[in-house]
Design an enzyme around this catalytic site. Structure first.
Site, PDB file in Angstrom:
ATOM      1  CB  ALA A 188      -1.142   0.169   1.614  1.00  0.00           C
ATOM      2  CB  THR A 189       3.905   1.553   1.460  1.00  0.00           C
ATOM      3  OG1 THR A 189       4.301   2.148   2.730  1.00  0.00           O
ATOM      4  CG2 THR A 189       5.023   3.526   1.392  1.00  0.00           C
ATOM      5  CG  ASN A 231      -2.979   3.787  10.343  1.00  0.00           C
ATOM      6  OD1 ASN A 231      -3.037   4.859  10.206  1.00  0.00           O
ATOM      7  ND2 ASN A 231      -1.695   3.969  10.981  1.00  0.00           N
ATOM      8  CB  SER A 266      -1.973  -3.734   2.399  1.00  0.00           C
ATOM      9  OG  SER A 266      -0.629  -4.762   2.509  1.00  0.00           O
ATOM     10  N   GLY A 267      -1.804  -6.415   0.981  1.00  0.00           N
ATOM     11  CA  GLY A 267      -1.770  -7.537   1.074  1.00  0.00           C
ATOM     12  C   GLY A 267      -1.501  -8.164   2.314  1.00  0.00           C
ATOM     13  CB  THR A 314       9.469  -9.813 -13.217  1.00  0.00           C
ATOM     14  OG1 THR A 314      10.491  -9.293 -14.308  1.00  0.00           O
ATOM     15  CG2 THR A 314       9.155 -11.240 -13.080  1.00  0.00           C
ATOM     16  CB  CYS A 318       4.838   3.148  11.264  1.00  0.00           C
ATOM     17  SG  CYS A 318       4.079   2.561   9.574  1.00  0.00           S
TER      18      CYS A 318
END
Lengths: 81, 463
Positions: B132-133, B212, B260-261, B300, B386
């Protein structure tokens, strides 16, 4: 529940219990029983087949993942016995 | 291992006096830590080393995990989808000349579709990024720079994630103007203020969907409407929202959306950016090269991560109702438990417009960091991961108008798919015990109990 379904249910629960990770184990057991409870009134044979097939796939997934999970097991959590 | 330790031993010889191959058995830990090498090498005798290796620590129990906003565990179903790509299907998804490539490509494209589905988009509108960043950087810098000739203004809010704020700050040095909209006490923005902030110069508005730190949900639909009427692009950072609340990019008029994953039980290091195709949003790419991902993000594709990310999105979509019910159930239990057992607490952020997997509580007269230490059997944090290394109070909480002491005493609990009832009850018990214990040590708490209003106290030191 037919015999076949009951057997599958038992297998899924048995497999779920093999998770070493507390959170995965609890979730898996909860999710399996919820899934069967939610669909207990399904009569349509086509839909039943679909459910059965996906449950079987999940069983295979559980067999693989519980094994992997047990190979990298950590210490128990503070809430575990 | 052997080679690398030999290399280290050799290279360190200049300042380690007695290092020979025998008494300097370098274990894994010291290989990674050159700084501690010297200590280790001079102290280590064969005996000590042997002892260190044989004596096992007693099994210490691990803390429970209640920090789902920082990251989530990988769902076993996600890992199950990823492993085939780590073992057999290793082809480059961009290789068009052989079966390895085709297989990889098919898997990646299926994943793209899964990602698109969870936000109601078309697969062609999804770009895979590293998280996401990167998505936020690409969206904000990309749009701002592409339209810089005509529009040089950006609108965002003060409670955004650091990567949005920092991208904006960066653009300011490039000559862009940025308006940071304040938030109300409940964390939501005032739509009127937003509307007034948009000028004909504005190219993009960026407002995060779910915060968040405090979990509040901004009114996406209304913001989307304003942006559409004003003809500016609307970007939203939905890292904490995707798969947890229903999202439809068309209904909400969203032009760009970051995903974001690892916030949705997927792998770290992968994310996505939704970029609307009709009407087309154009971006100046940050990473250029082979022209993958419509030329917006060359490099890739990490096919394994993309597939895991796709699977995580699919599970999140199918399980959304179950997860939501479960998370709300645990949230209610935790909230009730805290309110019944711990006096003088304040819930931060709007109580209704929120994602219930996030509970941010201020415990008055208790220092947040010391409470975190006291309840070390519960892994949670006082704000975003963070900034957890600094002792500064959270800027998000400060922008809600919280006094510094309240911002300092806040703790964020993150509840998720794998959280259990026992974990919540355990947390309530621990909090009940330790908040009281810490307050008993606090002179401020004593004064409040005696009925002294702290605001009337004149402190010696000015600050």
């Amino acid at each position: 529940m037919s015999n076949k379904t009951l057997q599958l249910y038992r297998q899924l629960i048995r497999e779920s219990k093999k998770f070493k990770s507390y959170n995965f184990k609890e979730y898996s057991i909860r999710r399996v029983s919820l899934g069967f409870r939610e669909n207990k009134n399904v009569k349509n044979s086509e839909e039943l087949d679909k459910l059965y097939k996906s449950a079987e796939e999940n069983l295979q997934m559980l067999k693989r993942q519980t094994l992997i999970n047990s190979m990298y097991a950590h210490n128990k959590l503070v809430v575990e016995q | 291992m052997y080679n690398s330790s030999r290399y280290l031993v050799k290279s360190m010889r200049s300042f380690v006096s007695h290092s020979s191959k025998n008494n300097c058995i370098v274990n894994n830990r010291s290989v990674n830590n050159i700084g501690s090498f010297r200590n280790f090498a001079t102290l280590a005798t064969p005996n000590v080393t042997a002892k260190e290796e044989t004596v096992e620590k007693p099994q210490e129990k691990k803390p429970i995990y209640l920090d789902m906003q920082a990251t989530t565990p990988i769902d076993p179903r996600v890992l199950d989808a990823m492993l085939p790509l780590y073992t057999e299907s290793y082809g480059n998804p961009h290789s068009k000349t052989h079966d390895y490539g085709w297989t990889s490509n098919e898997l990646v494209e299926a994943a793209r579709e899964q990602v698109a589905k969870v936000i109601g988009a078309d697969p062609k509108e999804i770009i895979f990024t590293s998280g996401a960043t990167e998505s936020n950087n690409l969206a904000i810098k990309g749009v701002a720079r592409f339209y810089r000739d005509k529009k040089k203004h950006i609108v965002t809010t003060v409670t955004e994630h650091k990567c949005v704020l920092d991208s904006c700050r960066h653009l300011e040095t490039e000559g862009f103007k940025v308006t940071y909209i304040p938030v109300k006490e409940n964390g939501l923005i005032d739509l009127k203020v937003l509307e007034d902030a948009i000028t004909p110069e504005t190219s993009i508005v960026s407002v995060m969907m779910v915060n968040n730190e405090i979990g509040i949900i901004q009114p996406m639909k209304e913001i989307g409407k304003i942006c559409k009427a004003k003809g500016v692009f609307f970007h939203t950072d939905a890292a904490q929202a995707v798969g947890k609340i229903p999202i439809d990019v068309n209904e909400m008029n969203i032009d760009l959306l970051s995903i974001s994953g690892h916030k949705i039980y997927g792998p770290k290091g992968v994310g996505g950016l939704y970029v609307r195709r009709r009407p087309r949003v154009r971006l100046d790419p940050i990473i250029t090269g082979g022209g993958q991902e419509r030329g917006l993000r060359s490099g890739t594709l990490p096919s394994t991560l993309a597939v895991g990310f796709g699977k995580a999105c699919e599970i999140a979509r199918l399980e959304m109702d179950h997860d939501k019910k479960w998370v709300k159930f645990l949230y209610d239990r935790l909230l009730k438990g805290i309110q019944e057992n711990v006096p003088q607490v304040k819930i931060n952020g709007d109580l209704d417009a929120r994602y219930f997997g996030n509970l941010n509580v201020s415990f008055s007269f208790v220092e947040g960091e010391s409470l975190l230490m006291a309840i070390k059997d519960v892994a949670c944090s006082s704000g975003s991961a963070c900034t957890s290394s600094s002792l500064e109070p959270s800027y998000v909480l400060r922008s809600l108008g919280l006094e510094e002491d309240m911002a300092h005493s806040s703790i964020r609990f993150g509840i998720g798919r794998f959280t259990t009832i026992d974990e919540i009850d355990f947390t309530i018990n621990l909090l009940t015990k330790h908040v009281q214990r810490l307050r008993d040590m606090s002179p401020l708490w004593e004064m409040v109990q005696e009925g002294i209003d702290l605001k009337t106290i004149e402190w010696d030191q000015e600050h």
